[in-house]
Write a protein that holds these residues in place. Sequence first.
Motif, PDB file in Angstrom:
ATOM      1  N   ALA A  27      35.690 -10.661   2.633  1.00  9.30           N
ATOM      2  CA  ALA A  27      36.605 -11.790   2.818  1.00  9.30           C
ATOM      3  C   ALA A  27      38.039 -11.318   3.041  1.00  9.30           C
ATOM      4  CB  ALA A  27      36.533 -12.708   1.592  1.00  9.30           C
ATOM      5  N   GLU A  28      38.427 -10.267   2.333  1.00  7.85           N
ATOM      6  CA  GLU A  28      39.782  -9.725   2.486  1.00  7.85           C
ATOM      7  C   GLU A  28      40.008  -9.211   3.903  1.00  7.85           C
ATOM      8  OE1 GLU A  28      42.631  -6.233   0.520  1.00  7.85           O
ATOM      9  OE2 GLU A  28      40.598  -6.575  -0.235  1.00  7.85           O
ATOM     10  N   ARG A  29      39.012  -8.548   4.451  1.00  9.16           N
ATOM     11  CA  ARG A  29      39.141  -8.026   5.813  1.00  9.16           C
ATOM     12  C   ARG A  29      39.134  -9.159   6.842  1.00  9.16           C
ATOM     13  NH1 ARG A  29      37.498  -4.296   2.568  1.00  9.16           N
ATOM     14  NH2 ARG A  29      37.758  -2.061   3.019  1.00  9.16           N
ATOM     15  N   GLU A  30      38.337 -10.197   6.566  1.00  4.50           N
ATOM     16  CA  GLU A  30      38.337 -11.345   7.471  1.00  4.50           C
ATOM     17  C   GLU A  30      39.707 -12.024   7.466  1.00  4.50           C
ATOM     18  OE1 GLU A  30      34.575 -13.820   8.061  1.00  4.50           O
ATOM     19  OE2 GLU A  30      34.353 -13.118   5.982  1.00  4.50           O
ATOM     20  N   ALA A  31      40.308 -12.126   6.300  1.00  7.44           N
ATOM     21  CA  ALA A  31      41.630 -12.755   6.191  1.00  7.44           C
ATOM     22  C   ALA A  31      42.688 -11.955   6.938  1.00  7.44           C
ATOM     23  CB  ALA A  31      42.016 -12.901   4.723  1.00  7.44           C
ATOM     24  N   ALA A  32      42.435 -10.645   7.067  1.00 10.30           N
ATOM     25  CA  ALA A  32      43.383  -9.782   7.770  1.00 10.30           C
ATOM     26  C   ALA A  32      43.173  -9.797   9.277  1.00 10.30           C
ATOM     27  CB  ALA A  32      43.277  -8.350   7.240  1.00 10.30           C
ATOM     28  N   GLY A  33      42.166 -10.555   9.739  1.00  8.14           N
ATOM     29  CA  GLY A  33      41.971 -10.695  11.170  1.00  8.14           C
ATOM     30  C   GLY A  33      40.707 -10.063  11.728  1.00  8.14           C
ATOM     31  N   ARG A  34      39.915  -9.380  10.888  1.00  3.78           N
ATOM     32  CA  ARG A  34      38.677  -8.790  11.365  1.00  3.78           C
ATOM     33  C   ARG A  34      37.609  -9.870  11.513  1.00  3.78           C
ATOM     34  NH1 ARG A  34      38.331  -3.952  13.453  1.00  3.78           N
ATOM     35  NH2 ARG A  34      36.566  -3.117  12.234  1.00  3.78           N
ATOM     36  N   SER A  35      36.714  -9.707  12.480  1.00  9.03           N
ATOM     37  CA  SER A  35      35.579 -10.617  12.575  1.00  9.03           C
ATOM     38  C   SER A  35      34.646 -10.353  11.396  1.00  9.03           C
ATOM     39  CB  SER A  35      34.825 -10.389  13.885  1.00  9.03           C
ATOM     40  OG  SER A  35      34.193  -9.104  13.874  1.00  9.03           O
ATOM     41  N   ARG A  36      33.804 -11.308  11.077  1.00  8.87           N
ATOM     42  CA  ARG A  36      32.889 -11.094   9.953  1.00  8.87           C
ATOM     43  C   ARG A  36      31.971  -9.910  10.219  1.00  8.87           C
ATOM     44  NH1 ARG A  36      29.981 -15.607   6.372  1.00  8.87           N
ATOM     45  NH2 ARG A  36      32.156 -15.618   5.712  1.00  8.87           N
ATOM     46  N   ARG A  37      31.509  -9.791  11.444  1.00  9.67           N
ATOM     47  CA  ARG A  37      30.637  -8.664  11.788  1.00  9.67           C
ATOM     48  C   ARG A  37      31.340  -7.336  11.526  1.00  9.67           C
ATOM     49  NH1 ARG A  37      26.363  -7.477  15.295  1.00  9.67           N
ATOM     50  NH2 ARG A  37      26.469  -5.404  16.224  1.00  9.67           N
ATOM     51  N   ASP A  38      32.588  -7.225  12.008  1.00 11.61           N
ATOM     52  CA  ASP A  38      33.336  -5.980  11.817  1.00 11.61           C
ATOM     53  C   ASP A  38      33.691  -5.769  10.356  1.00 11.61           C
ATOM     54  OD1 ASP A  38      33.197  -5.438  14.484  1.00 11.61           O
ATOM     55  OD2 ASP A  38      35.213  -6.162  14.962  1.00 11.61           O
ATOM     56  N   ALA A  39      34.013  -6.853   9.649  1.00 10.20           N
ATOM     57  CA  ALA A  39      34.355  -6.732   8.232  1.00 10.20           C
ATOM     58  C   ALA A  39      33.165  -6.200   7.436  1.00 10.20           C
ATOM     59  CB  ALA A  39      34.808  -8.079   7.688  1.00 10.20           C
ATOM     60  N   ILE A  40      31.970  -6.697   7.743  1.00 11.34           N
ATOM     61  CA  ILE A  40      30.763  -6.231   7.059  1.00 11.34           C
ATOM     62  C   ILE A  40      30.511  -4.763   7.372  1.00 11.34           C
ATOM     63  CG2 ILE A  40      28.237  -6.441   7.050  1.00 11.34           C
ATOM     64  CD1 ILE A  40      28.626  -9.483   7.313  1.00 11.34           C
ATOM     65  N   THR A  41      30.688  -4.397   8.645  1.00 15.67           N
ATOM     66  CA  THR A  41      30.511  -2.989   9.024  1.00 15.67           C
ATOM     67  C   THR A  41      31.498  -2.091   8.290  1.00 15.67           C
ATOM     68  OG1 THR A  41      29.710  -3.627  11.217  1.00 15.67           O
ATOM     69  CG2 THR A  41      30.532  -1.373  10.958  1.00 15.67           C
ATOM     70  N   ASP A  42      32.760  -2.522   8.208  1.00 14.91           N
ATOM     71  CA  ASP A  42      33.788  -1.734   7.509  1.00 14.91           C
ATOM     72  C   ASP A  42      33.408  -1.511   6.049  1.00 14.91           C
ATOM     73  OD1 ASP A  42      35.207  -1.724   9.833  1.00 14.91           O
ATOM     74  OD2 ASP A  42      36.679  -3.227   9.210  1.00 14.91           O
ATOM     75  N   VAL A  43      33.003  -2.567   5.383  1.00 17.22           N
ATOM     76  CA  VAL A  43      32.674  -2.469   3.955  1.00 17.22           C
ATOM     77  C   VAL A  43      31.435  -1.608   3.744  1.00 17.22           C
ATOM     78  CG1 VAL A  43      31.921  -3.785   1.929  1.00 17.22           C
ATOM     79  CG2 VAL A  43      33.797  -4.642   3.362  1.00 17.22           C
ATOM     80  N   TYR A 103      31.546   1.997   1.557  1.00 16.08           N
ATOM     81  CA  TYR A 103      30.778   2.227   0.337  1.00 16.08           C
ATOM     82  C   TYR A 103      29.433   2.912   0.605  1.00 16.08           C
ATOM     83  CZ  TYR A 103      34.211  -0.731  -1.958  1.00 16.08           C
ATOM     84  OH  TYR A 103      35.383  -1.247  -2.456  1.00 16.08           O
ATOM     85  N   ALA A 104      29.267   3.444   1.819  1.00 15.39           N
ATOM     86  CA  ALA A 104      28.041   4.167   2.176  1.00 15.39           C
ATOM     87  C   ALA A 104      26.798   3.321   1.905  1.00 15.39           C
ATOM     88  CB  ALA A 104      27.974   5.503   1.418  1.00 15.39           C
ATOM     89  N   LEU A 105      26.847   2.046   2.312  1.00 17.09           N
ATOM     90  CA  LEU A 105      25.723   1.138   2.145  1.00 17.09           C
ATOM     91  C   LEU A 105      25.137   0.784   3.508  1.00 17.09           C
ATOM     92  CD1 LEU A 105      27.400  -1.279  -0.423  1.00 17.09           C
ATOM     93  CD2 LEU A 105      25.740   0.518  -0.941  1.00 17.09           C
ATOM     94  N   ARG A 106      23.933   0.277   3.516  1.00 13.72           N
ATOM     95  CA  ARG A 106      23.340  -0.180   4.762  1.00 13.72           C
ATOM     96  C   ARG A 106      23.994  -1.500   5.161  1.00 13.72           C
ATOM     97  NH1 ARG A 106      16.967  -0.010   3.767  1.00 13.72           N
ATOM     98  NH2 ARG A 106      17.669  -1.269   2.006  1.00 13.72           N
ATOM     99  N   ARG A 107      24.287  -1.649   6.436  1.00 11.50           N
ATOM    100  CA  ARG A 107      24.984  -2.838   6.901  1.00 11.50           C
ATOM    101  C   ARG A 107      24.177  -4.101   6.605  1.00 11.50           C
ATOM    102  NH1 ARG A 107      25.382  -6.475  10.724  1.00 11.50           N
ATOM    103  NH2 ARG A 107      27.465  -7.166  11.414  1.00 11.50           N
ATOM    104  N   ARG A 108      22.870  -4.010   6.801  1.00 14.18           N
ATOM    105  CA  ARG A 108      22.069  -5.207   6.600  1.00 14.18           C
ATOM    106  C   ARG A 108      22.072  -5.628   5.131  1.00 14.18           C
ATOM    107  NH1 ARG A 108      18.137  -1.395   8.077  1.00 14.18           N
ATOM    108  NH2 ARG A 108      16.699  -0.751   6.429  1.00 14.18           N
ATOM    109  N   ASP A 109      22.233  -4.654   4.198  1.00 13.15           N
ATOM    110  CA  ASP A 109      22.305  -5.016   2.778  1.00 13.15           C
ATOM    111  C   ASP A 109      23.588  -5.788   2.471  1.00 13.15           C
ATOM    112  OD1 ASP A 109      19.897  -3.784   2.357  1.00 13.15           O
ATOM    113  OD2 ASP A 109      20.762  -1.914   1.605  1.00 13.15           O
ATOM    114  N   VAL A 110      24.703  -5.333   3.051  1.00 16.70           N
ATOM    115  CA  VAL A 110      25.970  -6.052   2.853  1.00 16.70           C
ATOM    116  C   VAL A 110      25.895  -7.429   3.496  1.00 16.70           C
ATOM    117  CG1 VAL A 110      28.461  -6.003   3.245  1.00 16.70           C
ATOM    118  CG2 VAL A 110      27.236  -3.878   2.736  1.00 16.70           C
ATOM    119  N   TYR A 111      25.287  -7.498   4.666  1.00 17.64           N
ATOM    120  CA  TYR A 111      25.119  -8.785   5.374  1.00 17.64           C
ATOM    121  C   TYR A 111      24.352  -9.771   4.493  1.00 17.64           C
ATOM    122  CZ  TYR A 111      23.604 -12.167   8.922  1.00 17.64           C
ATOM    123  OH  TYR A 111      23.379 -13.324   9.615  1.00 17.64           O
TER     124      TYR A 111
END
Length: 282
Positions: free
Chosen positions: A249-265, A269-277
């Motif tokens: 949410a913090e990255r989205e508020a800074a202007g990132r798309s949700r897709r990109d924000a999830i990828t960044d996070v 944290y060295a997690l799988r993207r689909r798990d964060v999604y």
Amino acid sequence: MGEMSEAGRLILLGAPLGNPADASARFREVLTSADVVAAEDTRRLTRLARDLDITVGGRIVSYFEGNEQRRTPELVEVILGGYVVALVTDGGMPSVSDPGYRLVRAALDVGAPVSVAPGPSAVTTALAISGLPCDRFCFEGFLPRTPGARRSRLRALAAEERTLVFFEAPHRIGAALADLAETFGADRPAALCRELTKTYEEVLRRPLGELARWAAEGDPRGEITLVVAGAPVTAAERPDDDTLRAAVAEREAAGRSRRDAITDVATEYALRRRDVYTIVHS
């Protein structure tokens, strides 16, 4: 040593990595006005000045690994005499895996002013373009040349969670990547940056195992900067679901798309993207 003159000083110049157009206006000005220019490679400096259509106004002297111990006190005497000495390497910032630290230290020890005309750095350039987290990183320079020492250094770095940046020579990059893949794991993300800012710039963003195979099958050339993701955080250090949602949410508020924000996070944290999604949408 003589009495310090107010006019005497050392200026460090950040030189273009390859593209002369990256030279700043101050870089040009200092090259034309300094009393002495100490260059890692005088011929390369002459070519750069020609490309920039400027004339180096002062005396040009060589200052490289083979003569810096002898030349350092000579340059300090020049500074103490009231003259401006500019230091330039083949590319990037002096002192960063290049000559410079010894002269900076010697100048400071006698009270001589040291300033900088900042410019390109292969370290930060490679970090920025790598696609890997660069809010925290560790610069390791060149790895040891011998296999045993190199593997020992890598074992000591295997648990480092910050992004790692290395310099490596083309004829050693294959062996270095093979040792990295074995020590850090073949799946560890990395980016091999070759000939940055030059005509044949190339950035390969692949796991270490794939990069090791690429190097073994090909003939890598040019100046290489290698960026390697840090070690994955342990399960005990993994943020809870609410923290991950807040980070997205913090990255989205800074202007990132949700897709990109999830990828960044996920990358951070060295997690799988689909798990964060799944967590974000649960």
